[in-house]
Structure formats: C-alpha cells, structure tokens
Motif scaffolding. Sequence first.
Motif, PDB file in Angstrom:
ATOM      1  N   CYS A 174       0.807  -1.221   0.000  1.00 43.26           N
ATOM      2  CA  CYS A 174       0.000   0.000   0.000  1.00 43.26           C
ATOM      3  C   CYS A 174       0.836   1.266   0.000  1.00 43.26           C
ATOM      4  CB  CYS A 174      -0.965   0.006   1.180  1.00 43.26           C
ATOM      5  SG  CYS A 174      -0.194   0.168   2.803  1.00 43.26           S
ATOM      6  N   LYS A 175       1.940   1.260   0.728  1.00 40.39           N
ATOM      7  CA  LYS A 175       2.676   2.513   0.889  1.00 40.39           C
ATOM      8  C   LYS A 175       3.979   2.531   0.082  1.00 40.39           C
ATOM      9  CE  LYS A 175       4.550   5.558   4.418  1.00 40.39           C
ATOM     10  NZ  LYS A 175       4.983   5.631   5.820  1.00 40.39           N
ATOM     11  N   ASP A 176       4.723   1.431   0.119  1.00 37.68           N
ATOM     12  CA  ASP A 176       5.987   1.376  -0.624  1.00 37.68           C
ATOM     13  C   ASP A 176       5.719   0.998  -2.077  1.00 37.68           C
ATOM     14  OD1 ASP A 176       7.579   1.823   1.784  1.00 37.68           O
ATOM     15  OD2 ASP A 176       6.897  -0.160   2.365  1.00 37.68           O
ATOM     16  N   GLY A 177       4.592   0.359  -2.347  1.00 33.83           N
ATOM     17  CA  GLY A 177       4.139   0.012  -3.692  1.00 33.83           C
ATOM     18  C   GLY A 177       2.964   0.890  -4.003  1.00 33.83           C
ATOM     19  N   PRO A 178       1.987   0.427  -4.772  1.00 27.92           N
ATOM     20  CA  PRO A 178       1.894  -0.915  -5.351  1.00 27.92           C
ATOM     21  C   PRO A 178       2.852  -1.128  -6.523  1.00 27.92           C
ATOM     22  CG  PRO A 178       0.068   0.428  -6.133  1.00 27.92           C
ATOM     23  CD  PRO A 178       0.820   1.274  -5.146  1.00 27.92           C
ATOM     24  N   VAL A 179       3.541  -0.046  -6.931  1.00 25.61           N
ATOM     25  CA  VAL A 179       4.399  -0.129  -8.114  1.00 25.61           C
ATOM     26  C   VAL A 179       5.803  -0.553  -7.685  1.00 25.61           C
ATOM     27  CG1 VAL A 179       5.435   1.233  -9.973  1.00 25.61           C
ATOM     28  CG2 VAL A 179       3.046   1.618  -9.325  1.00 25.61           C
ATOM     29  N   PHE A 180       6.301  -1.616  -8.288  1.00 25.19           N
ATOM     30  CA  PHE A 180       7.671  -2.081  -8.037  1.00 25.19           C
ATOM     31  C   PHE A 180       8.306  -2.438  -9.374  1.00 25.19           C
ATOM     32  CE2 PHE A 180       5.297  -3.302  -4.190  1.00 25.19           C
ATOM     33  CZ  PHE A 180       6.113  -2.831  -3.173  1.00 25.19           C
ATOM     34  N   THR A 181       9.634  -2.330  -9.456  1.00 24.38           N
ATOM     35  CA  THR A 181      10.295  -2.867 -10.646  1.00 24.38           C
ATOM     36  C   THR A 181      10.507  -4.359 -10.430  1.00 24.38           C
ATOM     37  OG1 THR A 181      12.541  -2.578  -9.826  1.00 24.38           O
ATOM     38  CG2 THR A 181      11.573  -0.702 -10.992  1.00 24.38           C
ATOM     39  N   LEU A 182      10.683  -5.073 -11.538  1.00 28.65           N
ATOM     40  CA  LEU A 182      10.923  -6.509 -11.416  1.00 28.65           C
ATOM     41  C   LEU A 182      12.215  -6.767 -10.640  1.00 28.65           C
ATOM     42  CD1 LEU A 182      10.049  -9.372 -12.024  1.00 28.65           C
ATOM     43  CD2 LEU A 182      11.024  -9.153 -14.305  1.00 28.65           C
ATOM     44  N   SER A 183      13.208  -5.896 -10.791  1.00 30.45           N
ATOM     45  CA  SER A 183      14.446  -6.044  -9.997  1.00 30.45           C
ATOM     46  C   SER A 183      14.143  -6.032  -8.513  1.00 30.45           C
ATOM     47  CB  SER A 183      15.410  -4.893 -10.255  1.00 30.45           C
ATOM     48  OG  SER A 183      15.831  -4.901 -11.550  1.00 30.45           O
ATOM     49  N   GLN A 184      13.291  -5.103  -8.101  1.00 29.30           N
ATOM     50  CA  GLN A 184      12.924  -5.045  -6.675  1.00 29.30           C
ATOM     51  C   GLN A 184      12.218  -6.328  -6.268  1.00 29.30           C
ATOM     52  OE1 GLN A 184      10.655  -1.324  -7.052  1.00 29.30           O
ATOM     53  NE2 GLN A 184      11.997  -0.384  -5.524  1.00 29.30           N
ATOM     54  N   LEU A 185      11.274  -6.770  -7.096  1.00 29.23           N
ATOM     55  CA  LEU A 185      10.495  -7.959  -6.740  1.00 29.23           C
ATOM     56  C   LEU A 185      11.370  -9.209  -6.667  1.00 29.23           C
ATOM     57  CD1 LEU A 185       7.257  -7.324  -8.821  1.00 29.23           C
ATOM     58  CD2 LEU A 185       7.559  -7.076  -6.359  1.00 29.23           C
ATOM     59  N   ASN A 186      12.429  -9.238  -7.489  1.00 27.69           N
ATOM     60  CA  ASN A 186      13.320 -10.404  -7.453  1.00 27.69           C
ATOM     61  C   ASN A 186      13.963 -10.593  -6.086  1.00 27.69           C
ATOM     62  OD1 ASN A 186      12.814 -10.910 -10.125  1.00 27.69           O
ATOM     63  ND2 ASN A 186      14.639  -9.855 -10.887  1.00 27.69           N
ATOM     64  N   ASN A 187      14.106  -9.494  -5.345  1.00 30.69           N
ATOM     65  CA  ASN A 187      14.733  -9.582  -4.019  1.00 30.69           C
ATOM     66  C   ASN A 187      13.721  -9.610  -2.884  1.00 30.69           C
ATOM     67  OD1 ASN A 187      17.488  -9.561  -4.835  1.00 30.69           O
ATOM     68  ND2 ASN A 187      17.186  -7.435  -5.454  1.00 30.69           N
ATOM     69  N   MET A 188      12.464  -9.818  -3.226  1.00 30.16           N
ATOM     70  CA  MET A 188      11.419  -9.835  -2.196  1.00 30.16           C
ATOM     71  C   MET A 188      10.766 -11.215  -2.170  1.00 30.16           C
ATOM     72  SD  MET A 188      10.002  -6.061  -3.222  1.00 30.16           S
ATOM     73  CE  MET A 188       8.402  -6.092  -2.443  1.00 30.16           C
ATOM     74  N   PRO A 189      10.256 -11.617  -1.002  1.00 33.45           N
ATOM     75  CA  PRO A 189       9.507 -12.882  -0.951  1.00 33.45           C
ATOM     76  C   PRO A 189       8.323 -12.819  -1.911  1.00 33.45           C
ATOM     77  CG  PRO A 189       9.907 -12.038   1.267  1.00 33.45           C
ATOM     78  CD  PRO A 189      10.307 -10.961   0.318  1.00 33.45           C
ATOM     79  N   LYS A 190       7.880 -13.975  -2.364  1.00 31.59           N
ATOM     80  CA  LYS A 190       6.752 -14.002  -3.319  1.00 31.59           C
ATOM     81  C   LYS A 190       5.427 -14.079  -2.552  1.00 31.59           C
ATOM     82  CE  LYS A 190       9.427 -14.134  -6.994  1.00 31.59           C
ATOM     83  NZ  LYS A 190      10.389 -13.248  -6.265  1.00 31.59           N
ATOM     84  N   GLU A 191       5.218 -13.119  -1.682  1.00 30.05           N
ATOM     85  CA  GLU A 191       3.985 -13.151  -0.879  1.00 30.05           C
ATOM     86  C   GLU A 191       2.932 -12.225  -1.464  1.00 30.05           C
ATOM     87  OE1 GLU A 191       4.846 -12.748   3.312  1.00 30.05           O
ATOM     88  OE2 GLU A 191       5.325 -14.873   3.433  1.00 30.05           O
ATOM     89  N   TYR A 192       2.550 -12.476  -2.710  1.00 32.46           N
ATOM     90  CA  TYR A 192       1.497 -11.677  -3.345  1.00 32.46           C
ATOM     91  C   TYR A 192       0.768 -12.532  -4.353  1.00 32.46           C
ATOM     92  CZ  TYR A 192       5.603 -11.049  -6.383  1.00 32.46           C
ATOM     93  OH  TYR A 192       6.723 -11.240  -7.130  1.00 32.46           O
TER      94      TYR A 192
END
Lengths: 357, 281
Positions: B263-281
């Motif tokens: 909600c606050k840091d997203g909802p927009v992320f680059t794929l690079s960012q998502l690659n380093n995040m857990p897949k909890e979505y």
Amino acid sequence: MKLIKIDRQSLNDGIEKAKSAYRVFGPVKEKNDHEFKLLEKSEMPDLDFQNTRLSPKSIIYPQSQVMFTYSLDESKDDWRIMKEVENVKSPMAIFGVRPCDALAFPIVRRNFDTPDYQDTYWVKAYEATTFVGLACIDACGTCFCTSAGTGPFGEEGLDVLIIADGDDFYAKPITAKGESFIQTAGWTVEAESSVASKIDQLKTAAESSITSSVSTDKLKNKTILELYDAPFWEKEAFSCINCGTCTYVCPTCWCFDVQDETHGKSGIRMRNWDSCMFPLFTHHASGHNPRNVKYERLRQRFMHKLKYYVDKYDNGIQCVGCGRCIRLCPVNIDIRSICNKMNSFDAKNNVCEATSS
Amino acid sequence: MQNPYLPYPVRIDEIITETEDKSLKTFKFVFLNPADEEKFAYESGQFGELSIPGMGEIPIGIASSPMEKGFIKFTVFKTGKVTSYLHAMKVGDIMGIRGPLGKPYPWETLEGKNIIIIGGGFAFTTLRSSIISMLDPDNRSKFKDIHVIYGARSPGMLLYKDELSAWAERDDINMHITIDGTDDPDWKYLTGFVPTITEQKAPPGNEDTYAIVCGPPIMIKFTQPVLDNLGYSHDNIIMSLENRMKCGIGICGRCNIGKDFVCKDGPVFTLSQLNNMPKEY
C-alpha cells in the motif's frame, strides 16, 4: 543524576494527588495475575508483581476502538458520511510500567507516527500519557530484555523511573513530562548522594538475574530472502496452532483490522487488534492467499520482528524481551531459540550453528 | 493532525457497465466538497480506498487521469462484499474515498523513454490513466514511442472499448489490442494471448525502453520470459501489485511483502525489486 526519595506513605499520597491531574493507571491483582486498570479514588497499585499478564499496550491502543460513526438514514443530511468520534485525550499516567513494556511504545511509535501519516488515535493517546516506570528487581525465567535493547532498569520510553528498595522508593525523572508528574505528586525530597551507588548495585544484581538472551548481531547482514528461504520454518511451525496468543500478548504487535458494525440505521467504523497468525489476515477477495499455509504465517511473525523491522528502521529488533509469548504459547514456541537460529543461519551451507537460548 | 482514515465524501455521478458479463463497472465520482479534489491530487498508478459506510473499504487503482478534471474514476470488478454492494449502488448515492494512496508509476524516470504498456483482463485501469496522461497534448512530447498491448478473453470483455478504438486510429500511439478468441467476423484487431502478441509486436528492450506490465498472474508468468528474450532489463520492467489491505497507509500491517508494504511502498515495483522480495502476493 537527580534522585527523589519517597517513602511508602508519600508514594501512595503522591499517586492520589496525581489523580487530580491525570487519569492514573496501575497494576492491580486480578485473579492470579496483575493487570493495568484505571485507579479509582483511593485505589492504589499493587506493586507485588513480576510483570502484568498483558502489557499496558491497550491503554494507548485499545483492543477495539471506535474510529467513526455514520448514519444510514436517507432522511438525514449526513447520510453515509463518516464522522470522526471525539478524540481529545486528557492527560493519563501509567504507573508501574516495566522497562521492557515501556520500550515497546517507542518501537511501536515508528509504525503509528511516521513522516507521511500520523495515526491520530494512537498518537494523541501516546502524547497525552506520562510513563512512570518501575524497575525490575528480580526477573522471570523467560525475561531476556538485556539482549533486546533494554534492561531491568532501562529508561527508554519512560518519563520517570521508580526504583523500589524495601519500603523506600527512588524516583528518577527522565523527561520534562516526568518532572511535572513528580511535581504533581508532590515528591520533593532529594535522596542523599550515597544512594546512587546503592542503585547501581541493585541494577547490577537485577541484570545478573536475567539468565537468558538472544543474539541479534548478525540479523542485519543477511538478506531477507536468505532468512525467508531458510529450511527451519516448517519445523518450527510444526506444533503451532495459529491461535494468535503470541500476537495478542505482545507489547510490540500492532496489526489491526477495520470493520463496520451497523445497528438499525446507524453504525460505527472500528478497528480491532488483528493477528498475522490468522489465514483471513491476508486472504484476498478472489480466494487467493499469499500466506495460505501455517508455517508461512509463523515465518511472517518472526521475520517481521527480527528482520523486516530491523532492516526498515535500523533500530534493533521489534521485541523487548518481556517473554510473554514464551510463557503463554500453548505449544512452547520460543522466540529466543528462533531468533538465535535466524542470527546464526549460514545461508551458504544452509545450516544454523549450534544455539542455546 | 489530519486523520488519515477519514474518507472524503463523494457522490456517484455516472456508472458505466464495461463488460458483457457485467462484472466490471466504471464509477465516476464527484467530491461533495470541491476543495477535496485539490487535496486528492494524484498521479497515474496510485490507488484509493473506496469507502462504503456499513460495508467497509476496498483498495482500487485510479482509472482516471490527473489530466481529467472535476471527477475521479474507478473501474471495479464485482468480487467480494464491498464490490458487490457498490455494483448495486445508484447514480446520486453518497459514499467516501480516501487517497490518493501508494506510489505512482515512476514518471520522472519514464520521461524521454519509449513506453510499452502490457495489460490483461481488468488490470487495465491505472494503465488507462497512464495512457490518457501520456497522450495529453501537454505531455505527449515528453515520451518517445508508446506501445500498448492489451488483451482480454473476448471482445466483450475489453474495458474502455470506445477509447481503445479512438487510440487505435491515432498515429502517436501503437495499439495492439488482442483477444483470446472470438467467432465475431467483424473483429478487426488481433487474436492471441498477450505473451504471444508481446513477442510479435513489442520493441526490443534497451536502456531507453520501459515496460509497464499489469495483468493476471498467468499472463505475467508467460510474459516475463518474452521480455527477457527481447532484452528488457529487470530495472526496466515495472509492475503493480495487489494484496489485501485495510489502512492503505502502511500502518495496519497486512499487505507487506518482506519489509515493504504494497500500500505505501508500492503498489508499483520494478521486477528487480520484486526479485529480491519474498513471493507473498
């Protein structure tokens, strides 16, 4: 260091006087435990306790709190318009807060009081409150505050620290809020300078009564994914029944749900404590659930406290070492051993070093 | 101190049924207090919490563009308690909106770049907002080539049909509208799944080309390898996520992915960012 000496009678007199300026909360005996309650006229806190069953979290952040009211009556002008409930806080004082529970407030504040948004309900209650702490003389077996950012005489989050020495008490003002509480209570007798060394001895003795600890020094150096993908989560969660007790008794758990409750043509929008242990917490309307499985929810709780918070705020772990979750967990899950496992996890070799809690 | 949970009161000004199965409707809202419109200054990619007293709140991407004045639009899929109730509401009804919330698409980075928008199903709402913004005469010169690949199951399931045809006629945007399949002999656009169309129509990836991808998980799963093959760096692939939310302002604690709140840091992320995040979505 200014120290005020208070005998038992002046302690009680002072608390009574303070009630004219503050709503004073303090620990009172309820069945087998102590709980924080609003002290009525002439009611005194019972200081014969190690720690209260629940922290005073709910005084600032009630388990259930009305945020807005609304009308569903089409004949009214304010039909379907949310109206703020009155949110003016008169001064409060919480007497007898243990240092671990006091540290929880600045930890939680980083979530509720941010540069972008202020949670007006939490912030107003917090700002209206004076935290009068009571140093711990003997610790519980599950206490590990000394490795969780504070200690039995810890001051962070407190406005006054009170130290009991038999029938005598010493009050150490920490903030201006604390000074004015002491003034209101009418405590004026300065302790003689020799007391300082006596307090140091009490402090050292109290600290050495804490026998368990967590290691947190290496949490920051690991990546989120290294810890997230560590092999121990399913095993740690095996016995977990997702009851949520750990989150409800935790002084630093802050998650909440928002619900509307309508009676006839009027209603309230309220918030209630929620728990990351519950599947509905993250359940999408589509049916998809990103934390669908039990161990994913347990992992979320510990990762939040011991890694996400550490990375986000660079200000230690989101845990004060009060030990409540350890004492009250029905299946003996122990945050100390999980923290030590996380801290010692070697992602390259996929193992934890031998740990003790 | 501003109460961040207090919605602005709004009136439903218009309701458009978007799709043939009636599961998607666009709601146009007007602020009851005109001053609130200024407070709601937003950018494409942000979302709002639609608030219906007695029902609750839902986070929905803003479908209107900041270049459109006097109203805000949301396209809502009927799926849960609040959206079902909203679908039954009428023009003139009063409700509330909180926002704007979350981070928009990174417009400063996107300026001067080729943009390829890839959307599927009903995840086209903030993309519509983006297209309207970029095509605005004041903005069009700020971007190089604009490509849009948008797919739905059938012609009747496409959102914003009139606008899609109008954009397809323009020479300053390359529209690639596609459907999974149809027996309509008059269908004049493409047929095929979004990943296939992307393979055929998307420009090759380079430093100056950014892809904004929004769609169902299955579309994203098969589109990503296509973009990889086309040479798109993961820094240049921008995505918008959804998670269950309540507060919308990073406080209530449920929409986190690792240390970040959708909600606050997203909802927009680059794929690079998502690659380093857990897949909890």
